[in-house]
Design a protein around this motif. Structure first.
Motif, PDB file in Angstrom:
ATOM      1  N   LEU A 162       0.830  -1.204   0.000  1.00 21.02           N
ATOM      2  CA  LEU A 162       0.000   0.000   0.000  1.00 21.02           C
ATOM      3  C   LEU A 162       0.867   1.256   0.000  1.00 21.02           C
ATOM      4  O   LEU A 162       0.550   2.244  -0.678  1.00 21.02           O
ATOM      5  CB  LEU A 162      -0.935  -0.004   1.213  1.00 21.02           C
ATOM      6  CG  LEU A 162      -2.036  -1.071   1.221  1.00 21.02           C
ATOM      7  CD1 LEU A 162      -2.804  -1.020   2.537  1.00 21.02           C
ATOM      8  CD2 LEU A 162      -2.991  -0.895   0.042  1.00 21.02           C
ATOM      9  N   ARG A 163       1.948   1.233   0.768  1.00 21.01           N
ATOM     10  CA  ARG A 163       2.858   2.392   0.778  1.00 21.01           C
ATOM     11  C   ARG A 163       3.455   2.609  -0.600  1.00 21.01           C
ATOM     12  O   ARG A 163       3.598   3.751  -1.064  1.00 21.01           O
ATOM     13  CB  ARG A 163       3.966   2.194   1.817  1.00 21.01           C
ATOM     14  CG  ARG A 163       4.909   3.404   1.952  1.00 21.01           C
ATOM     15  CD  ARG A 163       5.966   3.149   3.021  1.00 21.01           C
ATOM     16  NE  ARG A 163       6.775   4.333   3.275  1.00 21.01           N
ATOM     17  CZ  ARG A 163       7.880   4.653   2.604  1.00 21.01           C
ATOM     18  NH1 ARG A 163       8.312   3.865   1.615  1.00 21.01           N
ATOM     19  NH2 ARG A 163       8.560   5.744   2.904  1.00 21.01           N
ATOM     20  N   HIS A 164       3.811   1.530  -1.268  1.00 21.03           N
ATOM     21  CA  HIS A 164       4.349   1.631  -2.622  1.00 21.03           C
ATOM     22  C   HIS A 164       3.347   2.313  -3.552  1.00 21.03           C
ATOM     23  O   HIS A 164       3.720   3.178  -4.363  1.00 21.03           O
ATOM     24  CB  HIS A 164       4.688   0.236  -3.140  1.00 21.03           C
ATOM     25  CG  HIS A 164       5.181   0.215  -4.547  1.00 21.03           C
ATOM     26  ND1 HIS A 164       6.458   0.569  -4.897  1.00 21.03           N
ATOM     27  CD2 HIS A 164       4.548  -0.110  -5.714  1.00 21.03           C
ATOM     28  CE1 HIS A 164       6.604   0.466  -6.207  1.00 21.03           C
ATOM     29  NE2 HIS A 164       5.462   0.057  -6.718  1.00 21.03           N
ATOM     30  N   GLN A 165       2.075   1.941  -3.440  1.00 22.87           N
ATOM     31  CA  GLN A 165       1.045   2.557  -4.284  1.00 22.87           C
ATOM     32  C   GLN A 165       0.856   4.032  -3.919  1.00 22.87           C
ATOM     33  O   GLN A 165       0.635   4.875  -4.795  1.00 22.87           O
ATOM     34  CB  GLN A 165      -0.278   1.794  -4.145  1.00 22.87           C
ATOM     35  CG  GLN A 165      -0.213   0.329  -4.528  1.00 22.87           C
ATOM     36  CD  GLN A 165       0.389   0.109  -5.896  1.00 22.87           C
ATOM     37  OE1 GLN A 165       0.103   0.843  -6.840  1.00 22.87           O
ATOM     38  NE2 GLN A 165       1.238  -0.904  -6.007  1.00 22.87           N
ATOM     39  N   GLY A 173      -4.709   2.006  -3.887  1.00 18.19           N
ATOM     40  CA  GLY A 173      -3.698   1.721  -2.874  1.00 18.19           C
ATOM     41  C   GLY A 173      -3.381   2.923  -2.016  1.00 18.19           C
ATOM     42  O   GLY A 173      -3.192   2.800  -0.797  1.00 18.19           O
ATOM     43  N   ALA A 174      -3.325   4.121  -2.636  1.00 19.98           N
ATOM     44  CA  ALA A 174      -3.018   5.340  -1.886  1.00 19.98           C
ATOM     45  C   ALA A 174      -4.102   5.635  -0.860  1.00 19.98           C
ATOM     46  O   ALA A 174      -3.819   5.984   0.297  1.00 19.98           O
ATOM     47  CB  ALA A 174      -2.851   6.510  -2.847  1.00 19.98           C
ATOM     48  N   ALA A 216      -5.853   2.519   6.219  1.00 19.59           N
ATOM     49  CA  ALA A 216      -5.314   1.408   7.000  1.00 19.59           C
ATOM     50  C   ALA A 216      -4.352   1.869   8.088  1.00 19.59           C
ATOM     51  O   ALA A 216      -3.738   1.052   8.768  1.00 19.59           O
ATOM     52  CB  ALA A 216      -4.613   0.417   6.084  1.00 19.59           C
ATOM     53  N   GLY A 217      -4.214   3.177   8.236  1.00 19.48           N
ATOM     54  CA  GLY A 217      -3.327   3.687   9.278  1.00 19.48           C
ATOM     55  C   GLY A 217      -1.905   3.865   8.836  1.00 19.48           C
ATOM     56  O   GLY A 217      -1.002   4.038   9.674  1.00 19.48           O
ATOM     57  N   GLY A 218      -1.668   3.852   7.525  1.00 16.78           N
ATOM     58  CA  GLY A 218      -0.322   4.095   7.020  1.00 16.78           C
ATOM     59  C   GLY A 218       0.127   5.506   7.353  1.00 16.78           C
ATOM     60  O   GLY A 218      -0.658   6.460   7.273  1.00 16.78           O
ATOM     61  N   ASP A 232       1.132   8.510 -10.728  1.00 19.50           N
ATOM     62  CA  ASP A 232       0.507   7.339 -11.336  1.00 19.50           C
ATOM     63  C   ASP A 232      -0.993   7.446 -11.114  1.00 19.50           C
ATOM     64  O   ASP A 232      -1.469   7.413  -9.977  1.00 19.50           O
ATOM     65  CB  ASP A 232       1.059   6.067 -10.677  1.00 19.50           C
ATOM     66  CG  ASP A 232       0.558   4.788 -11.344  1.00 19.50           C
ATOM     67  OD1 ASP A 232      -0.469   4.846 -12.046  1.00 19.50           O
ATOM     68  OD2 ASP A 232       1.179   3.740 -11.131  1.00 19.50           O
ATOM     69  N   SER A 233      -1.752   7.608 -12.191  1.00 16.57           N
ATOM     70  CA  SER A 233      -3.198   7.807 -12.074  1.00 16.57           C
ATOM     71  C   SER A 233      -3.992   6.523 -12.302  1.00 16.57           C
ATOM     72  O   SER A 233      -5.208   6.568 -12.455  1.00 16.57           O
ATOM     73  CB  SER A 233      -3.662   8.877 -13.070  1.00 16.57           C
ATOM     74  OG  SER A 233      -3.354   8.480 -14.400  1.00 16.57           O
ATOM     75  N   SER A 234      -3.286   5.398 -12.313  1.00 17.52           N
ATOM     76  CA  SER A 234      -3.990   4.132 -12.520  1.00 17.52           C
ATOM     77  C   SER A 234      -4.930   3.855 -11.349  1.00 17.52           C
ATOM     78  O   SER A 234      -4.734   4.341 -10.227  1.00 17.52           O
ATOM     79  CB  SER A 234      -2.990   2.981 -12.656  1.00 17.52           C
ATOM     80  OG  SER A 234      -2.316   2.754 -11.432  1.00 17.52           O
ATOM     81  N   ALA A 235      -5.956   3.066 -11.616  1.00 14.70           N
ATOM     82  CA  ALA A 235      -6.927   2.733 -10.576  1.00 14.70           C
ATOM     83  C   ALA A 235      -6.242   2.016  -9.416  1.00 14.70           C
ATOM     84  O   ALA A 235      -6.588   2.233  -8.242  1.00 14.70           O
ATOM     85  CB  ALA A 235      -8.042   1.872 -11.158  1.00 14.70           C
TER      86      ALA A 235
END
Length: 307
Positions: free
Chosen positions: A68-71, A88-89, A95-97, A80-83
């Protein structure tokens, strides 16, 4: 100036047999090293410094939170505008990232392909992470070994006597100084140069030890942030604001990096004699809660003062 801390040695890298004193500025409260090494001797103080190693920046981590952090990084910095990246962002935040810490680790730079100058680039770890995201990156360092490491990684890196100053006028969208300002003899002059290299709408990121940190109160001359003989002056927020103002810059954002206090305190504690560690540990348990005023680092973004 009033003497504040005496007998500060090179506890953390042991490059030179050395002790110095720090005095506190009566106006802004910043700390200034009173018996610095000569300019000829100072390079020896970096002989085994951490910038002489191949570092890693922005480690993603494992498992779902790492993915998720990578996204989040891809969405926030690579645009990156991909779905998948957008999902993930959002999920990373929900998720508390610790997205605020991630933004600070990437120094709040605008999205790629922004032009970023890292002044004091060391081995180039930070610039490599940006280059992988699509940034146009350039590094500067005074240390020949660090410049060699950066160039070996395929980065554009310059020594201080190689800077194309005229070509850089108005060039960079972001200039970053990660733990650099405290190493510089004339920070106001440096910041004035950097101000001239900013493109319209550009920003300067600065991170440095905080001369009002709780860790300094706890650990005294063993505090990790003092790091004599390399740290020539350690600012307070008032001191940093003052030198920025002289360069035509003002702070527009200030962050608190919560990950810093634990490792700073642990390294400071290990530098202390065992006879006083237990007493210091007890004091640390009753220390004030972390806040911008007493954080171990000053972490700020500055921009030109509107004309």
């Amino acid at each position: 100036m009033t003497e504040e801390i005496s007998g500060v040695a090179d506890h953390f890298f042991g490059c030179v047999p050395f002790e110095s004193d720090f005095a506190r500025c009566a106006d802004c409260g910043s700390l200034v090293q009173m018996r610095p090494l000569t300019s000829e001797a100072l390079p020896r103080a970096y002989a085994s410094y951490y910038t002489h190693k191949q570092e890693h920046h922005g480690e993603i981590g494992r498992g779902l939170k790492g993915w998720l952090r990578h996204q989040y990084v891809a969405s926030r910095f690579r645009q990156d505008s991909s779905a998948l990246a957008r999902f993930g962002a959002v999920a990373y935040r929900l998720a508390g990232g610790n997205w605020q810490e991630t933004d600070a680790a990437y120094r709040f730079v605008p999205p790629a392909p922004a032009r970023v100058l890292d002044y004091g680039c060391g081995s180039g770890a930070y610039l490599k992470s940006l280059k992988q995201l699509g940034y146009d990156v350039t590094g500067v360092d005074f240390d020949a070994h660090s410049i060699a490491l950066s160039r070996a990684s395929g980065l554009r890196a310059f020594a201080l006597d190689e800077l194309p100053r005229e070509e850089w006028h108005g060039r960079f969208d972001a200039i970053t100084l990660g733990h650099v300002i405290e190493h510089v003899h004339d920070p106001a002059s440096l910041l004035a140069d950097l101000r001239g290299w900013l493109a319209e709408g550009g920003m300067v990121f600065i991170e440095a030890p905080n001369a009002q940190a709780t860790g300094l109160d706890l650990f005294g001359k063993y505090w990790r942030g003092l790091e004599a003989p390399r740290h020539l002056a350690i600012p307070t927020i008032a001191g940093l604001e003052a030198i920025l103002a002289r360069a035509g810059l003002q702070i527009t954002h200030r962050a608190v990096r919560r990950s810093v206090r634990p490792w700073m305190w642990d390294e400071s504690l290990q530098a202390m004699p065992e006879s006083v560690r237990q007493k210091t540990l007890l004091a640390a348990r009753n220390a004030p809660k972390l806040a911008a005023e007493n954080a171990e680092f000053l972490t700020v973004v500055a921009r030109p003062v509107p004309s």
